[in-house]
Design a protein around this motif. Structure first.
Motif, mmCIF file in Angstrom:
data_model
loop_
_atom_site.group_PDB
_atom_site.id
_atom_site.type_symbol
_atom_site.label_atom_id
_atom_site.label_comp_id
_atom_site.label_asym_id
_atom_site.label_seq_id
_atom_site.Cartn_x
_atom_site.Cartn_y
_atom_site.Cartn_z
ATOM 1 N N ASN A 1 29.166 -34.288 31.206
ATOM 2 C CA ASN A 1 30.249 -34.398 30.684
ATOM 3 C C ASN A 1 30.423 -35.896 31.067
ATOM 4 O O ASN A 1 31.272 -36.595 30.285
ATOM 5 C CB ASN A 1 31.399 -33.626 31.713
ATOM 6 N N PRO B 1 31.161 -33.146 26.053
ATOM 7 C CA PRO B 1 32.137 -32.167 26.693
ATOM 8 C C PRO B 1 31.279 -30.906 26.879
ATOM 9 O O PRO B 1 31.035 -30.313 25.973
ATOM 10 C CB PRO B 1 33.623 -32.111 25.799
ATOM 11 N N THR B 2 31.027 -30.449 28.174
ATOM 12 C CA THR B 2 30.656 -29.268 28.430
ATOM 13 C C THR B 2 31.076 -28.383 29.365
ATOM 14 O O THR B 2 31.623 -28.838 30.362
ATOM 15 C CB THR B 2 29.237 -29.662 28.994
ATOM 16 N N LYS B 3 31.338 -26.997 28.744
ATOM 17 C CA LYS B 3 32.228 -26.085 29.634
ATOM 18 C C LYS B 3 31.238 -25.198 30.003
ATOM 19 O O LYS B 3 30.174 -24.745 29.386
ATOM 20 C CB LYS B 3 32.927 -25.290 28.666
ATOM 21 N N GLU C 1 32.426 -24.299 20.170
ATOM 22 C CA GLU C 1 31.722 -25.562 20.334
ATOM 23 C C GLU C 1 30.713 -25.845 19.154
ATOM 24 O O GLU C 1 30.019 -24.863 18.398
ATOM 25 C CB GLU C 1 31.037 -25.210 21.612
ATOM 26 N N THR D 1 30.247 -30.745 21.509
ATOM 27 C CA THR D 1 30.861 -29.845 22.402
ATOM 28 C C THR D 1 29.744 -28.789 22.749
ATOM 29 O O THR D 1 29.127 -28.489 21.966
ATOM 30 C CB THR D 1 32.323 -29.347 22.117
#
Ligand code: UDP
Length: 485
Positions: free
Chosen positions: A128, A133-135, A186, A103
């Motif tokens: 993504n 998963p990248t915020k 993350e 992440t």
């Protein structure tokens, strides 16, 4: 052997590119007839063109879109196969496979406007899609915080600044407020630019690796501001800069990531000739004569008035038009003043076409660049100069000031031409207009250089490699990722 017969080979990165070099080595101070070289096209003395009435009308009243169009659907990774090829795409997928499930959090200070937001808007969906998963989180702050960070930004570019204790407290208080509000579960954190640099204080409580991505030129920073930021920067696991010349001495490893353009964005995607014709028609641009174009905010550091002076020198010999297209004049008081200066410098020459474009003009800018015979970016100071990248990608000969990140993109006489003065700029434009084979070769080389180095897919690959290095999956080596030795 004559210069025109000599072929020079140069190697950039690992690609060999070929070109007939232009003469002379140095641009002369005055515009003299160019010496022979490449295919020579006869020049003729300029005579006032009888401009058809519809061009005059459109130049007075260009058709500019007043409403933003709906945003296009974002491209998928697969869509890039046609541009970069299947093997390159496979390589990206292969690198990503090892990172699946890891992440990432990226943090910057604005969701819209500016190059950083533009890159993150494309990069994050692609990460993504690759199942990493990248915020994206944006820090918040009051006006006092953003005044301080703007002051820091200018000071880091070498401006004067009075760094008081109160300013330091404001900067740290907002960083602390954001840090308390955010969570850090993350594996990887990418903190963009100085504004959120203080989030690093959470490092000890996290298991992740921390990267500071600096998009600005730190070659000549205000010492006090830099001394204040440095202890925070040095706590990161790695730093990334946009050009070797932008770096500082740090205690942590540094990596080189060029800024990038998206070849599928409205600004850069392929366009039908009919659409390019339409845009030229809307703006009163005559496609039957050479078009010189500079796309830039109306900012003195982009030297639009110098561009007009160069054009005037060229125009004595070659009948051409100059397009100066930019925006920002409505919300930036200095922009309005510079636009006025530009209009005064243009005088009543009908072949200088000045366009004040709204921010939703990606397609129009794309069409203008594609309609151009020569693209100019005569900056006196520059960050990286994405307009140069855009011109290179469109296979255009680019004449640009040798400042900031431009020499990284333009290898003189191989991927474009570097200039240092109004006269040099005029000389090189005139040379390109009268030596179209050479201009074509520069354009081809420029596109290769952009494809190898400055596309979002290249940028994505670098992120994947760096993530692997920082997570201990790959060993760092003296490769293209690193800055210096
Ligand atoms: N640009 C634009 N509209 C304008 C002027 C510029 O969309 O009226 C775009 C241009 O195409 C490029 C970016 O803004 O993508 C400018 O980036 P660059 O690095 O050349 O210069 P900066 O403005 O960041 O100093």
């Amino acid at each position: 052997m004559k210069e025109k017969d000599r072929e020079q080979k140069a190697v950039t990165q690992d690609k060999t590119i070929e070109v007939n070099p232009a003469k002379p080595e140095k641009a002369p101070e005055t515009v003299a007839p160019p010496e022979d070289g490449g295919q020579r096209v006869k020049e003729r003395r300029f005579r006032q063109t009888d401009l058809p009435a519809h061009f005059i009308e459109r130049r007075k009243h260009p058709r500019i879109k007043t409403e933003p169009p709906p945003p296009p659907a974002p491209p998928r990774l697969e869509d890039y196969a046609a541009i970069i090829g299947r093997p390159e795409l496979d390589e990206i997928r292969f690198l990503a496979r090892h990172l699946q499930g890891k992440t990432v959090k990226m943090v910057n200070s604005t969701a819209v406007g500016g190059g950083v937001a533009e890159i993150l808007n494309r990069l994050i969906p692609l990460l993504n899609e690759l199942e990493i998963p990248t915020k994206w989180e944006v820090i918040t702050g009051g006006n006092d915080f953003f005044e301080v960070t703007k002051g820091f930004h200018n000071a880091l570019h070498g401006g004067d600044y009075n760094l008081t204790k109160q300013i330091q407290d404001i900067f740290m208080a907002y960083n602390e407020q954001n840090r308390q509000r955010m969570q850090f579960p993350e594996d990887l954190f990418v903190i963009h630019d100085p504004q959120p640099v203080g989030l690093i204080r959470s490092k000890a409580e996290t298991r992740g690796r921390w990267i500071w991505r600096c998009h600005i030129d730190l070659s000549n920073p205000h010492q006090g501001v830099w001394d204040f930021l440095l202890p925070m920067v040095d706590q990161y696991d790695a730093a990334i800069f946009s050009a070797p010349a932008f770096t500082r001495r740090l205690a942590i490893p540094q990596y080189l990531f060029y800024p990038s353009i998206d070849p599928l964005s409205e600004k850069n995607r392929e366009l039908d000739e009919t659409y390019i014709d339409k845009v030229c028609d809307d703006f009163g641009i005559d496609r039957s004569r050479p078009i010189l174009t500079q796309i830039s905010r109306f900012d003195r550091l982009k030297d639009p008035v110098g561009v007009i002076e160069s054009y005037k020198l060229v125009k004595k010999y070659v009948d051409c038009q100059l397009v100066l297209a930019g925006g920002g004049a409505t919300d930036d008081p200095e922009g309005a003043v510079v636009l006025q200066e530009v209009m005064e410098a243009a005088g009543d020459d009908p072949d200088v076409i000045i366009l004040n474009l709204p921010p939703w003009s990606g397609l129009e800018i794309n069409a203008l660049q594609r309609a151009s015979t020569v693209i100019i970016q005569k900056s006196l100071k520059e960050g990286f100069g994405l307009t140069v990248t855009e011109g290179l990608w469109k296979q255009k000969p680019v004449v640009a000031g040798a400042v900031g990140g431009i020499p990284t993109q333009i290898i003189h006489k191989l991927t474009g031409v570097l200039v240092h003065s109004v006269e040099g700029c005029a000389y090189q434009i005139r040379y390109l207009l009268t030596h179209p084979e050479f201009a074509t070769q520069l354009g081809k080389n420029g596109r290769e250089h952009a494809k190898e180095n400055f596309l979002i897919t290249v940028n994505l690959k670098r992120w994947l490699l760096l993530f692997q290095i920082l997570l201990g999956m790959a060993k760092p080596s003296k490769d293209a990722l690193s800055v210096g030795a």
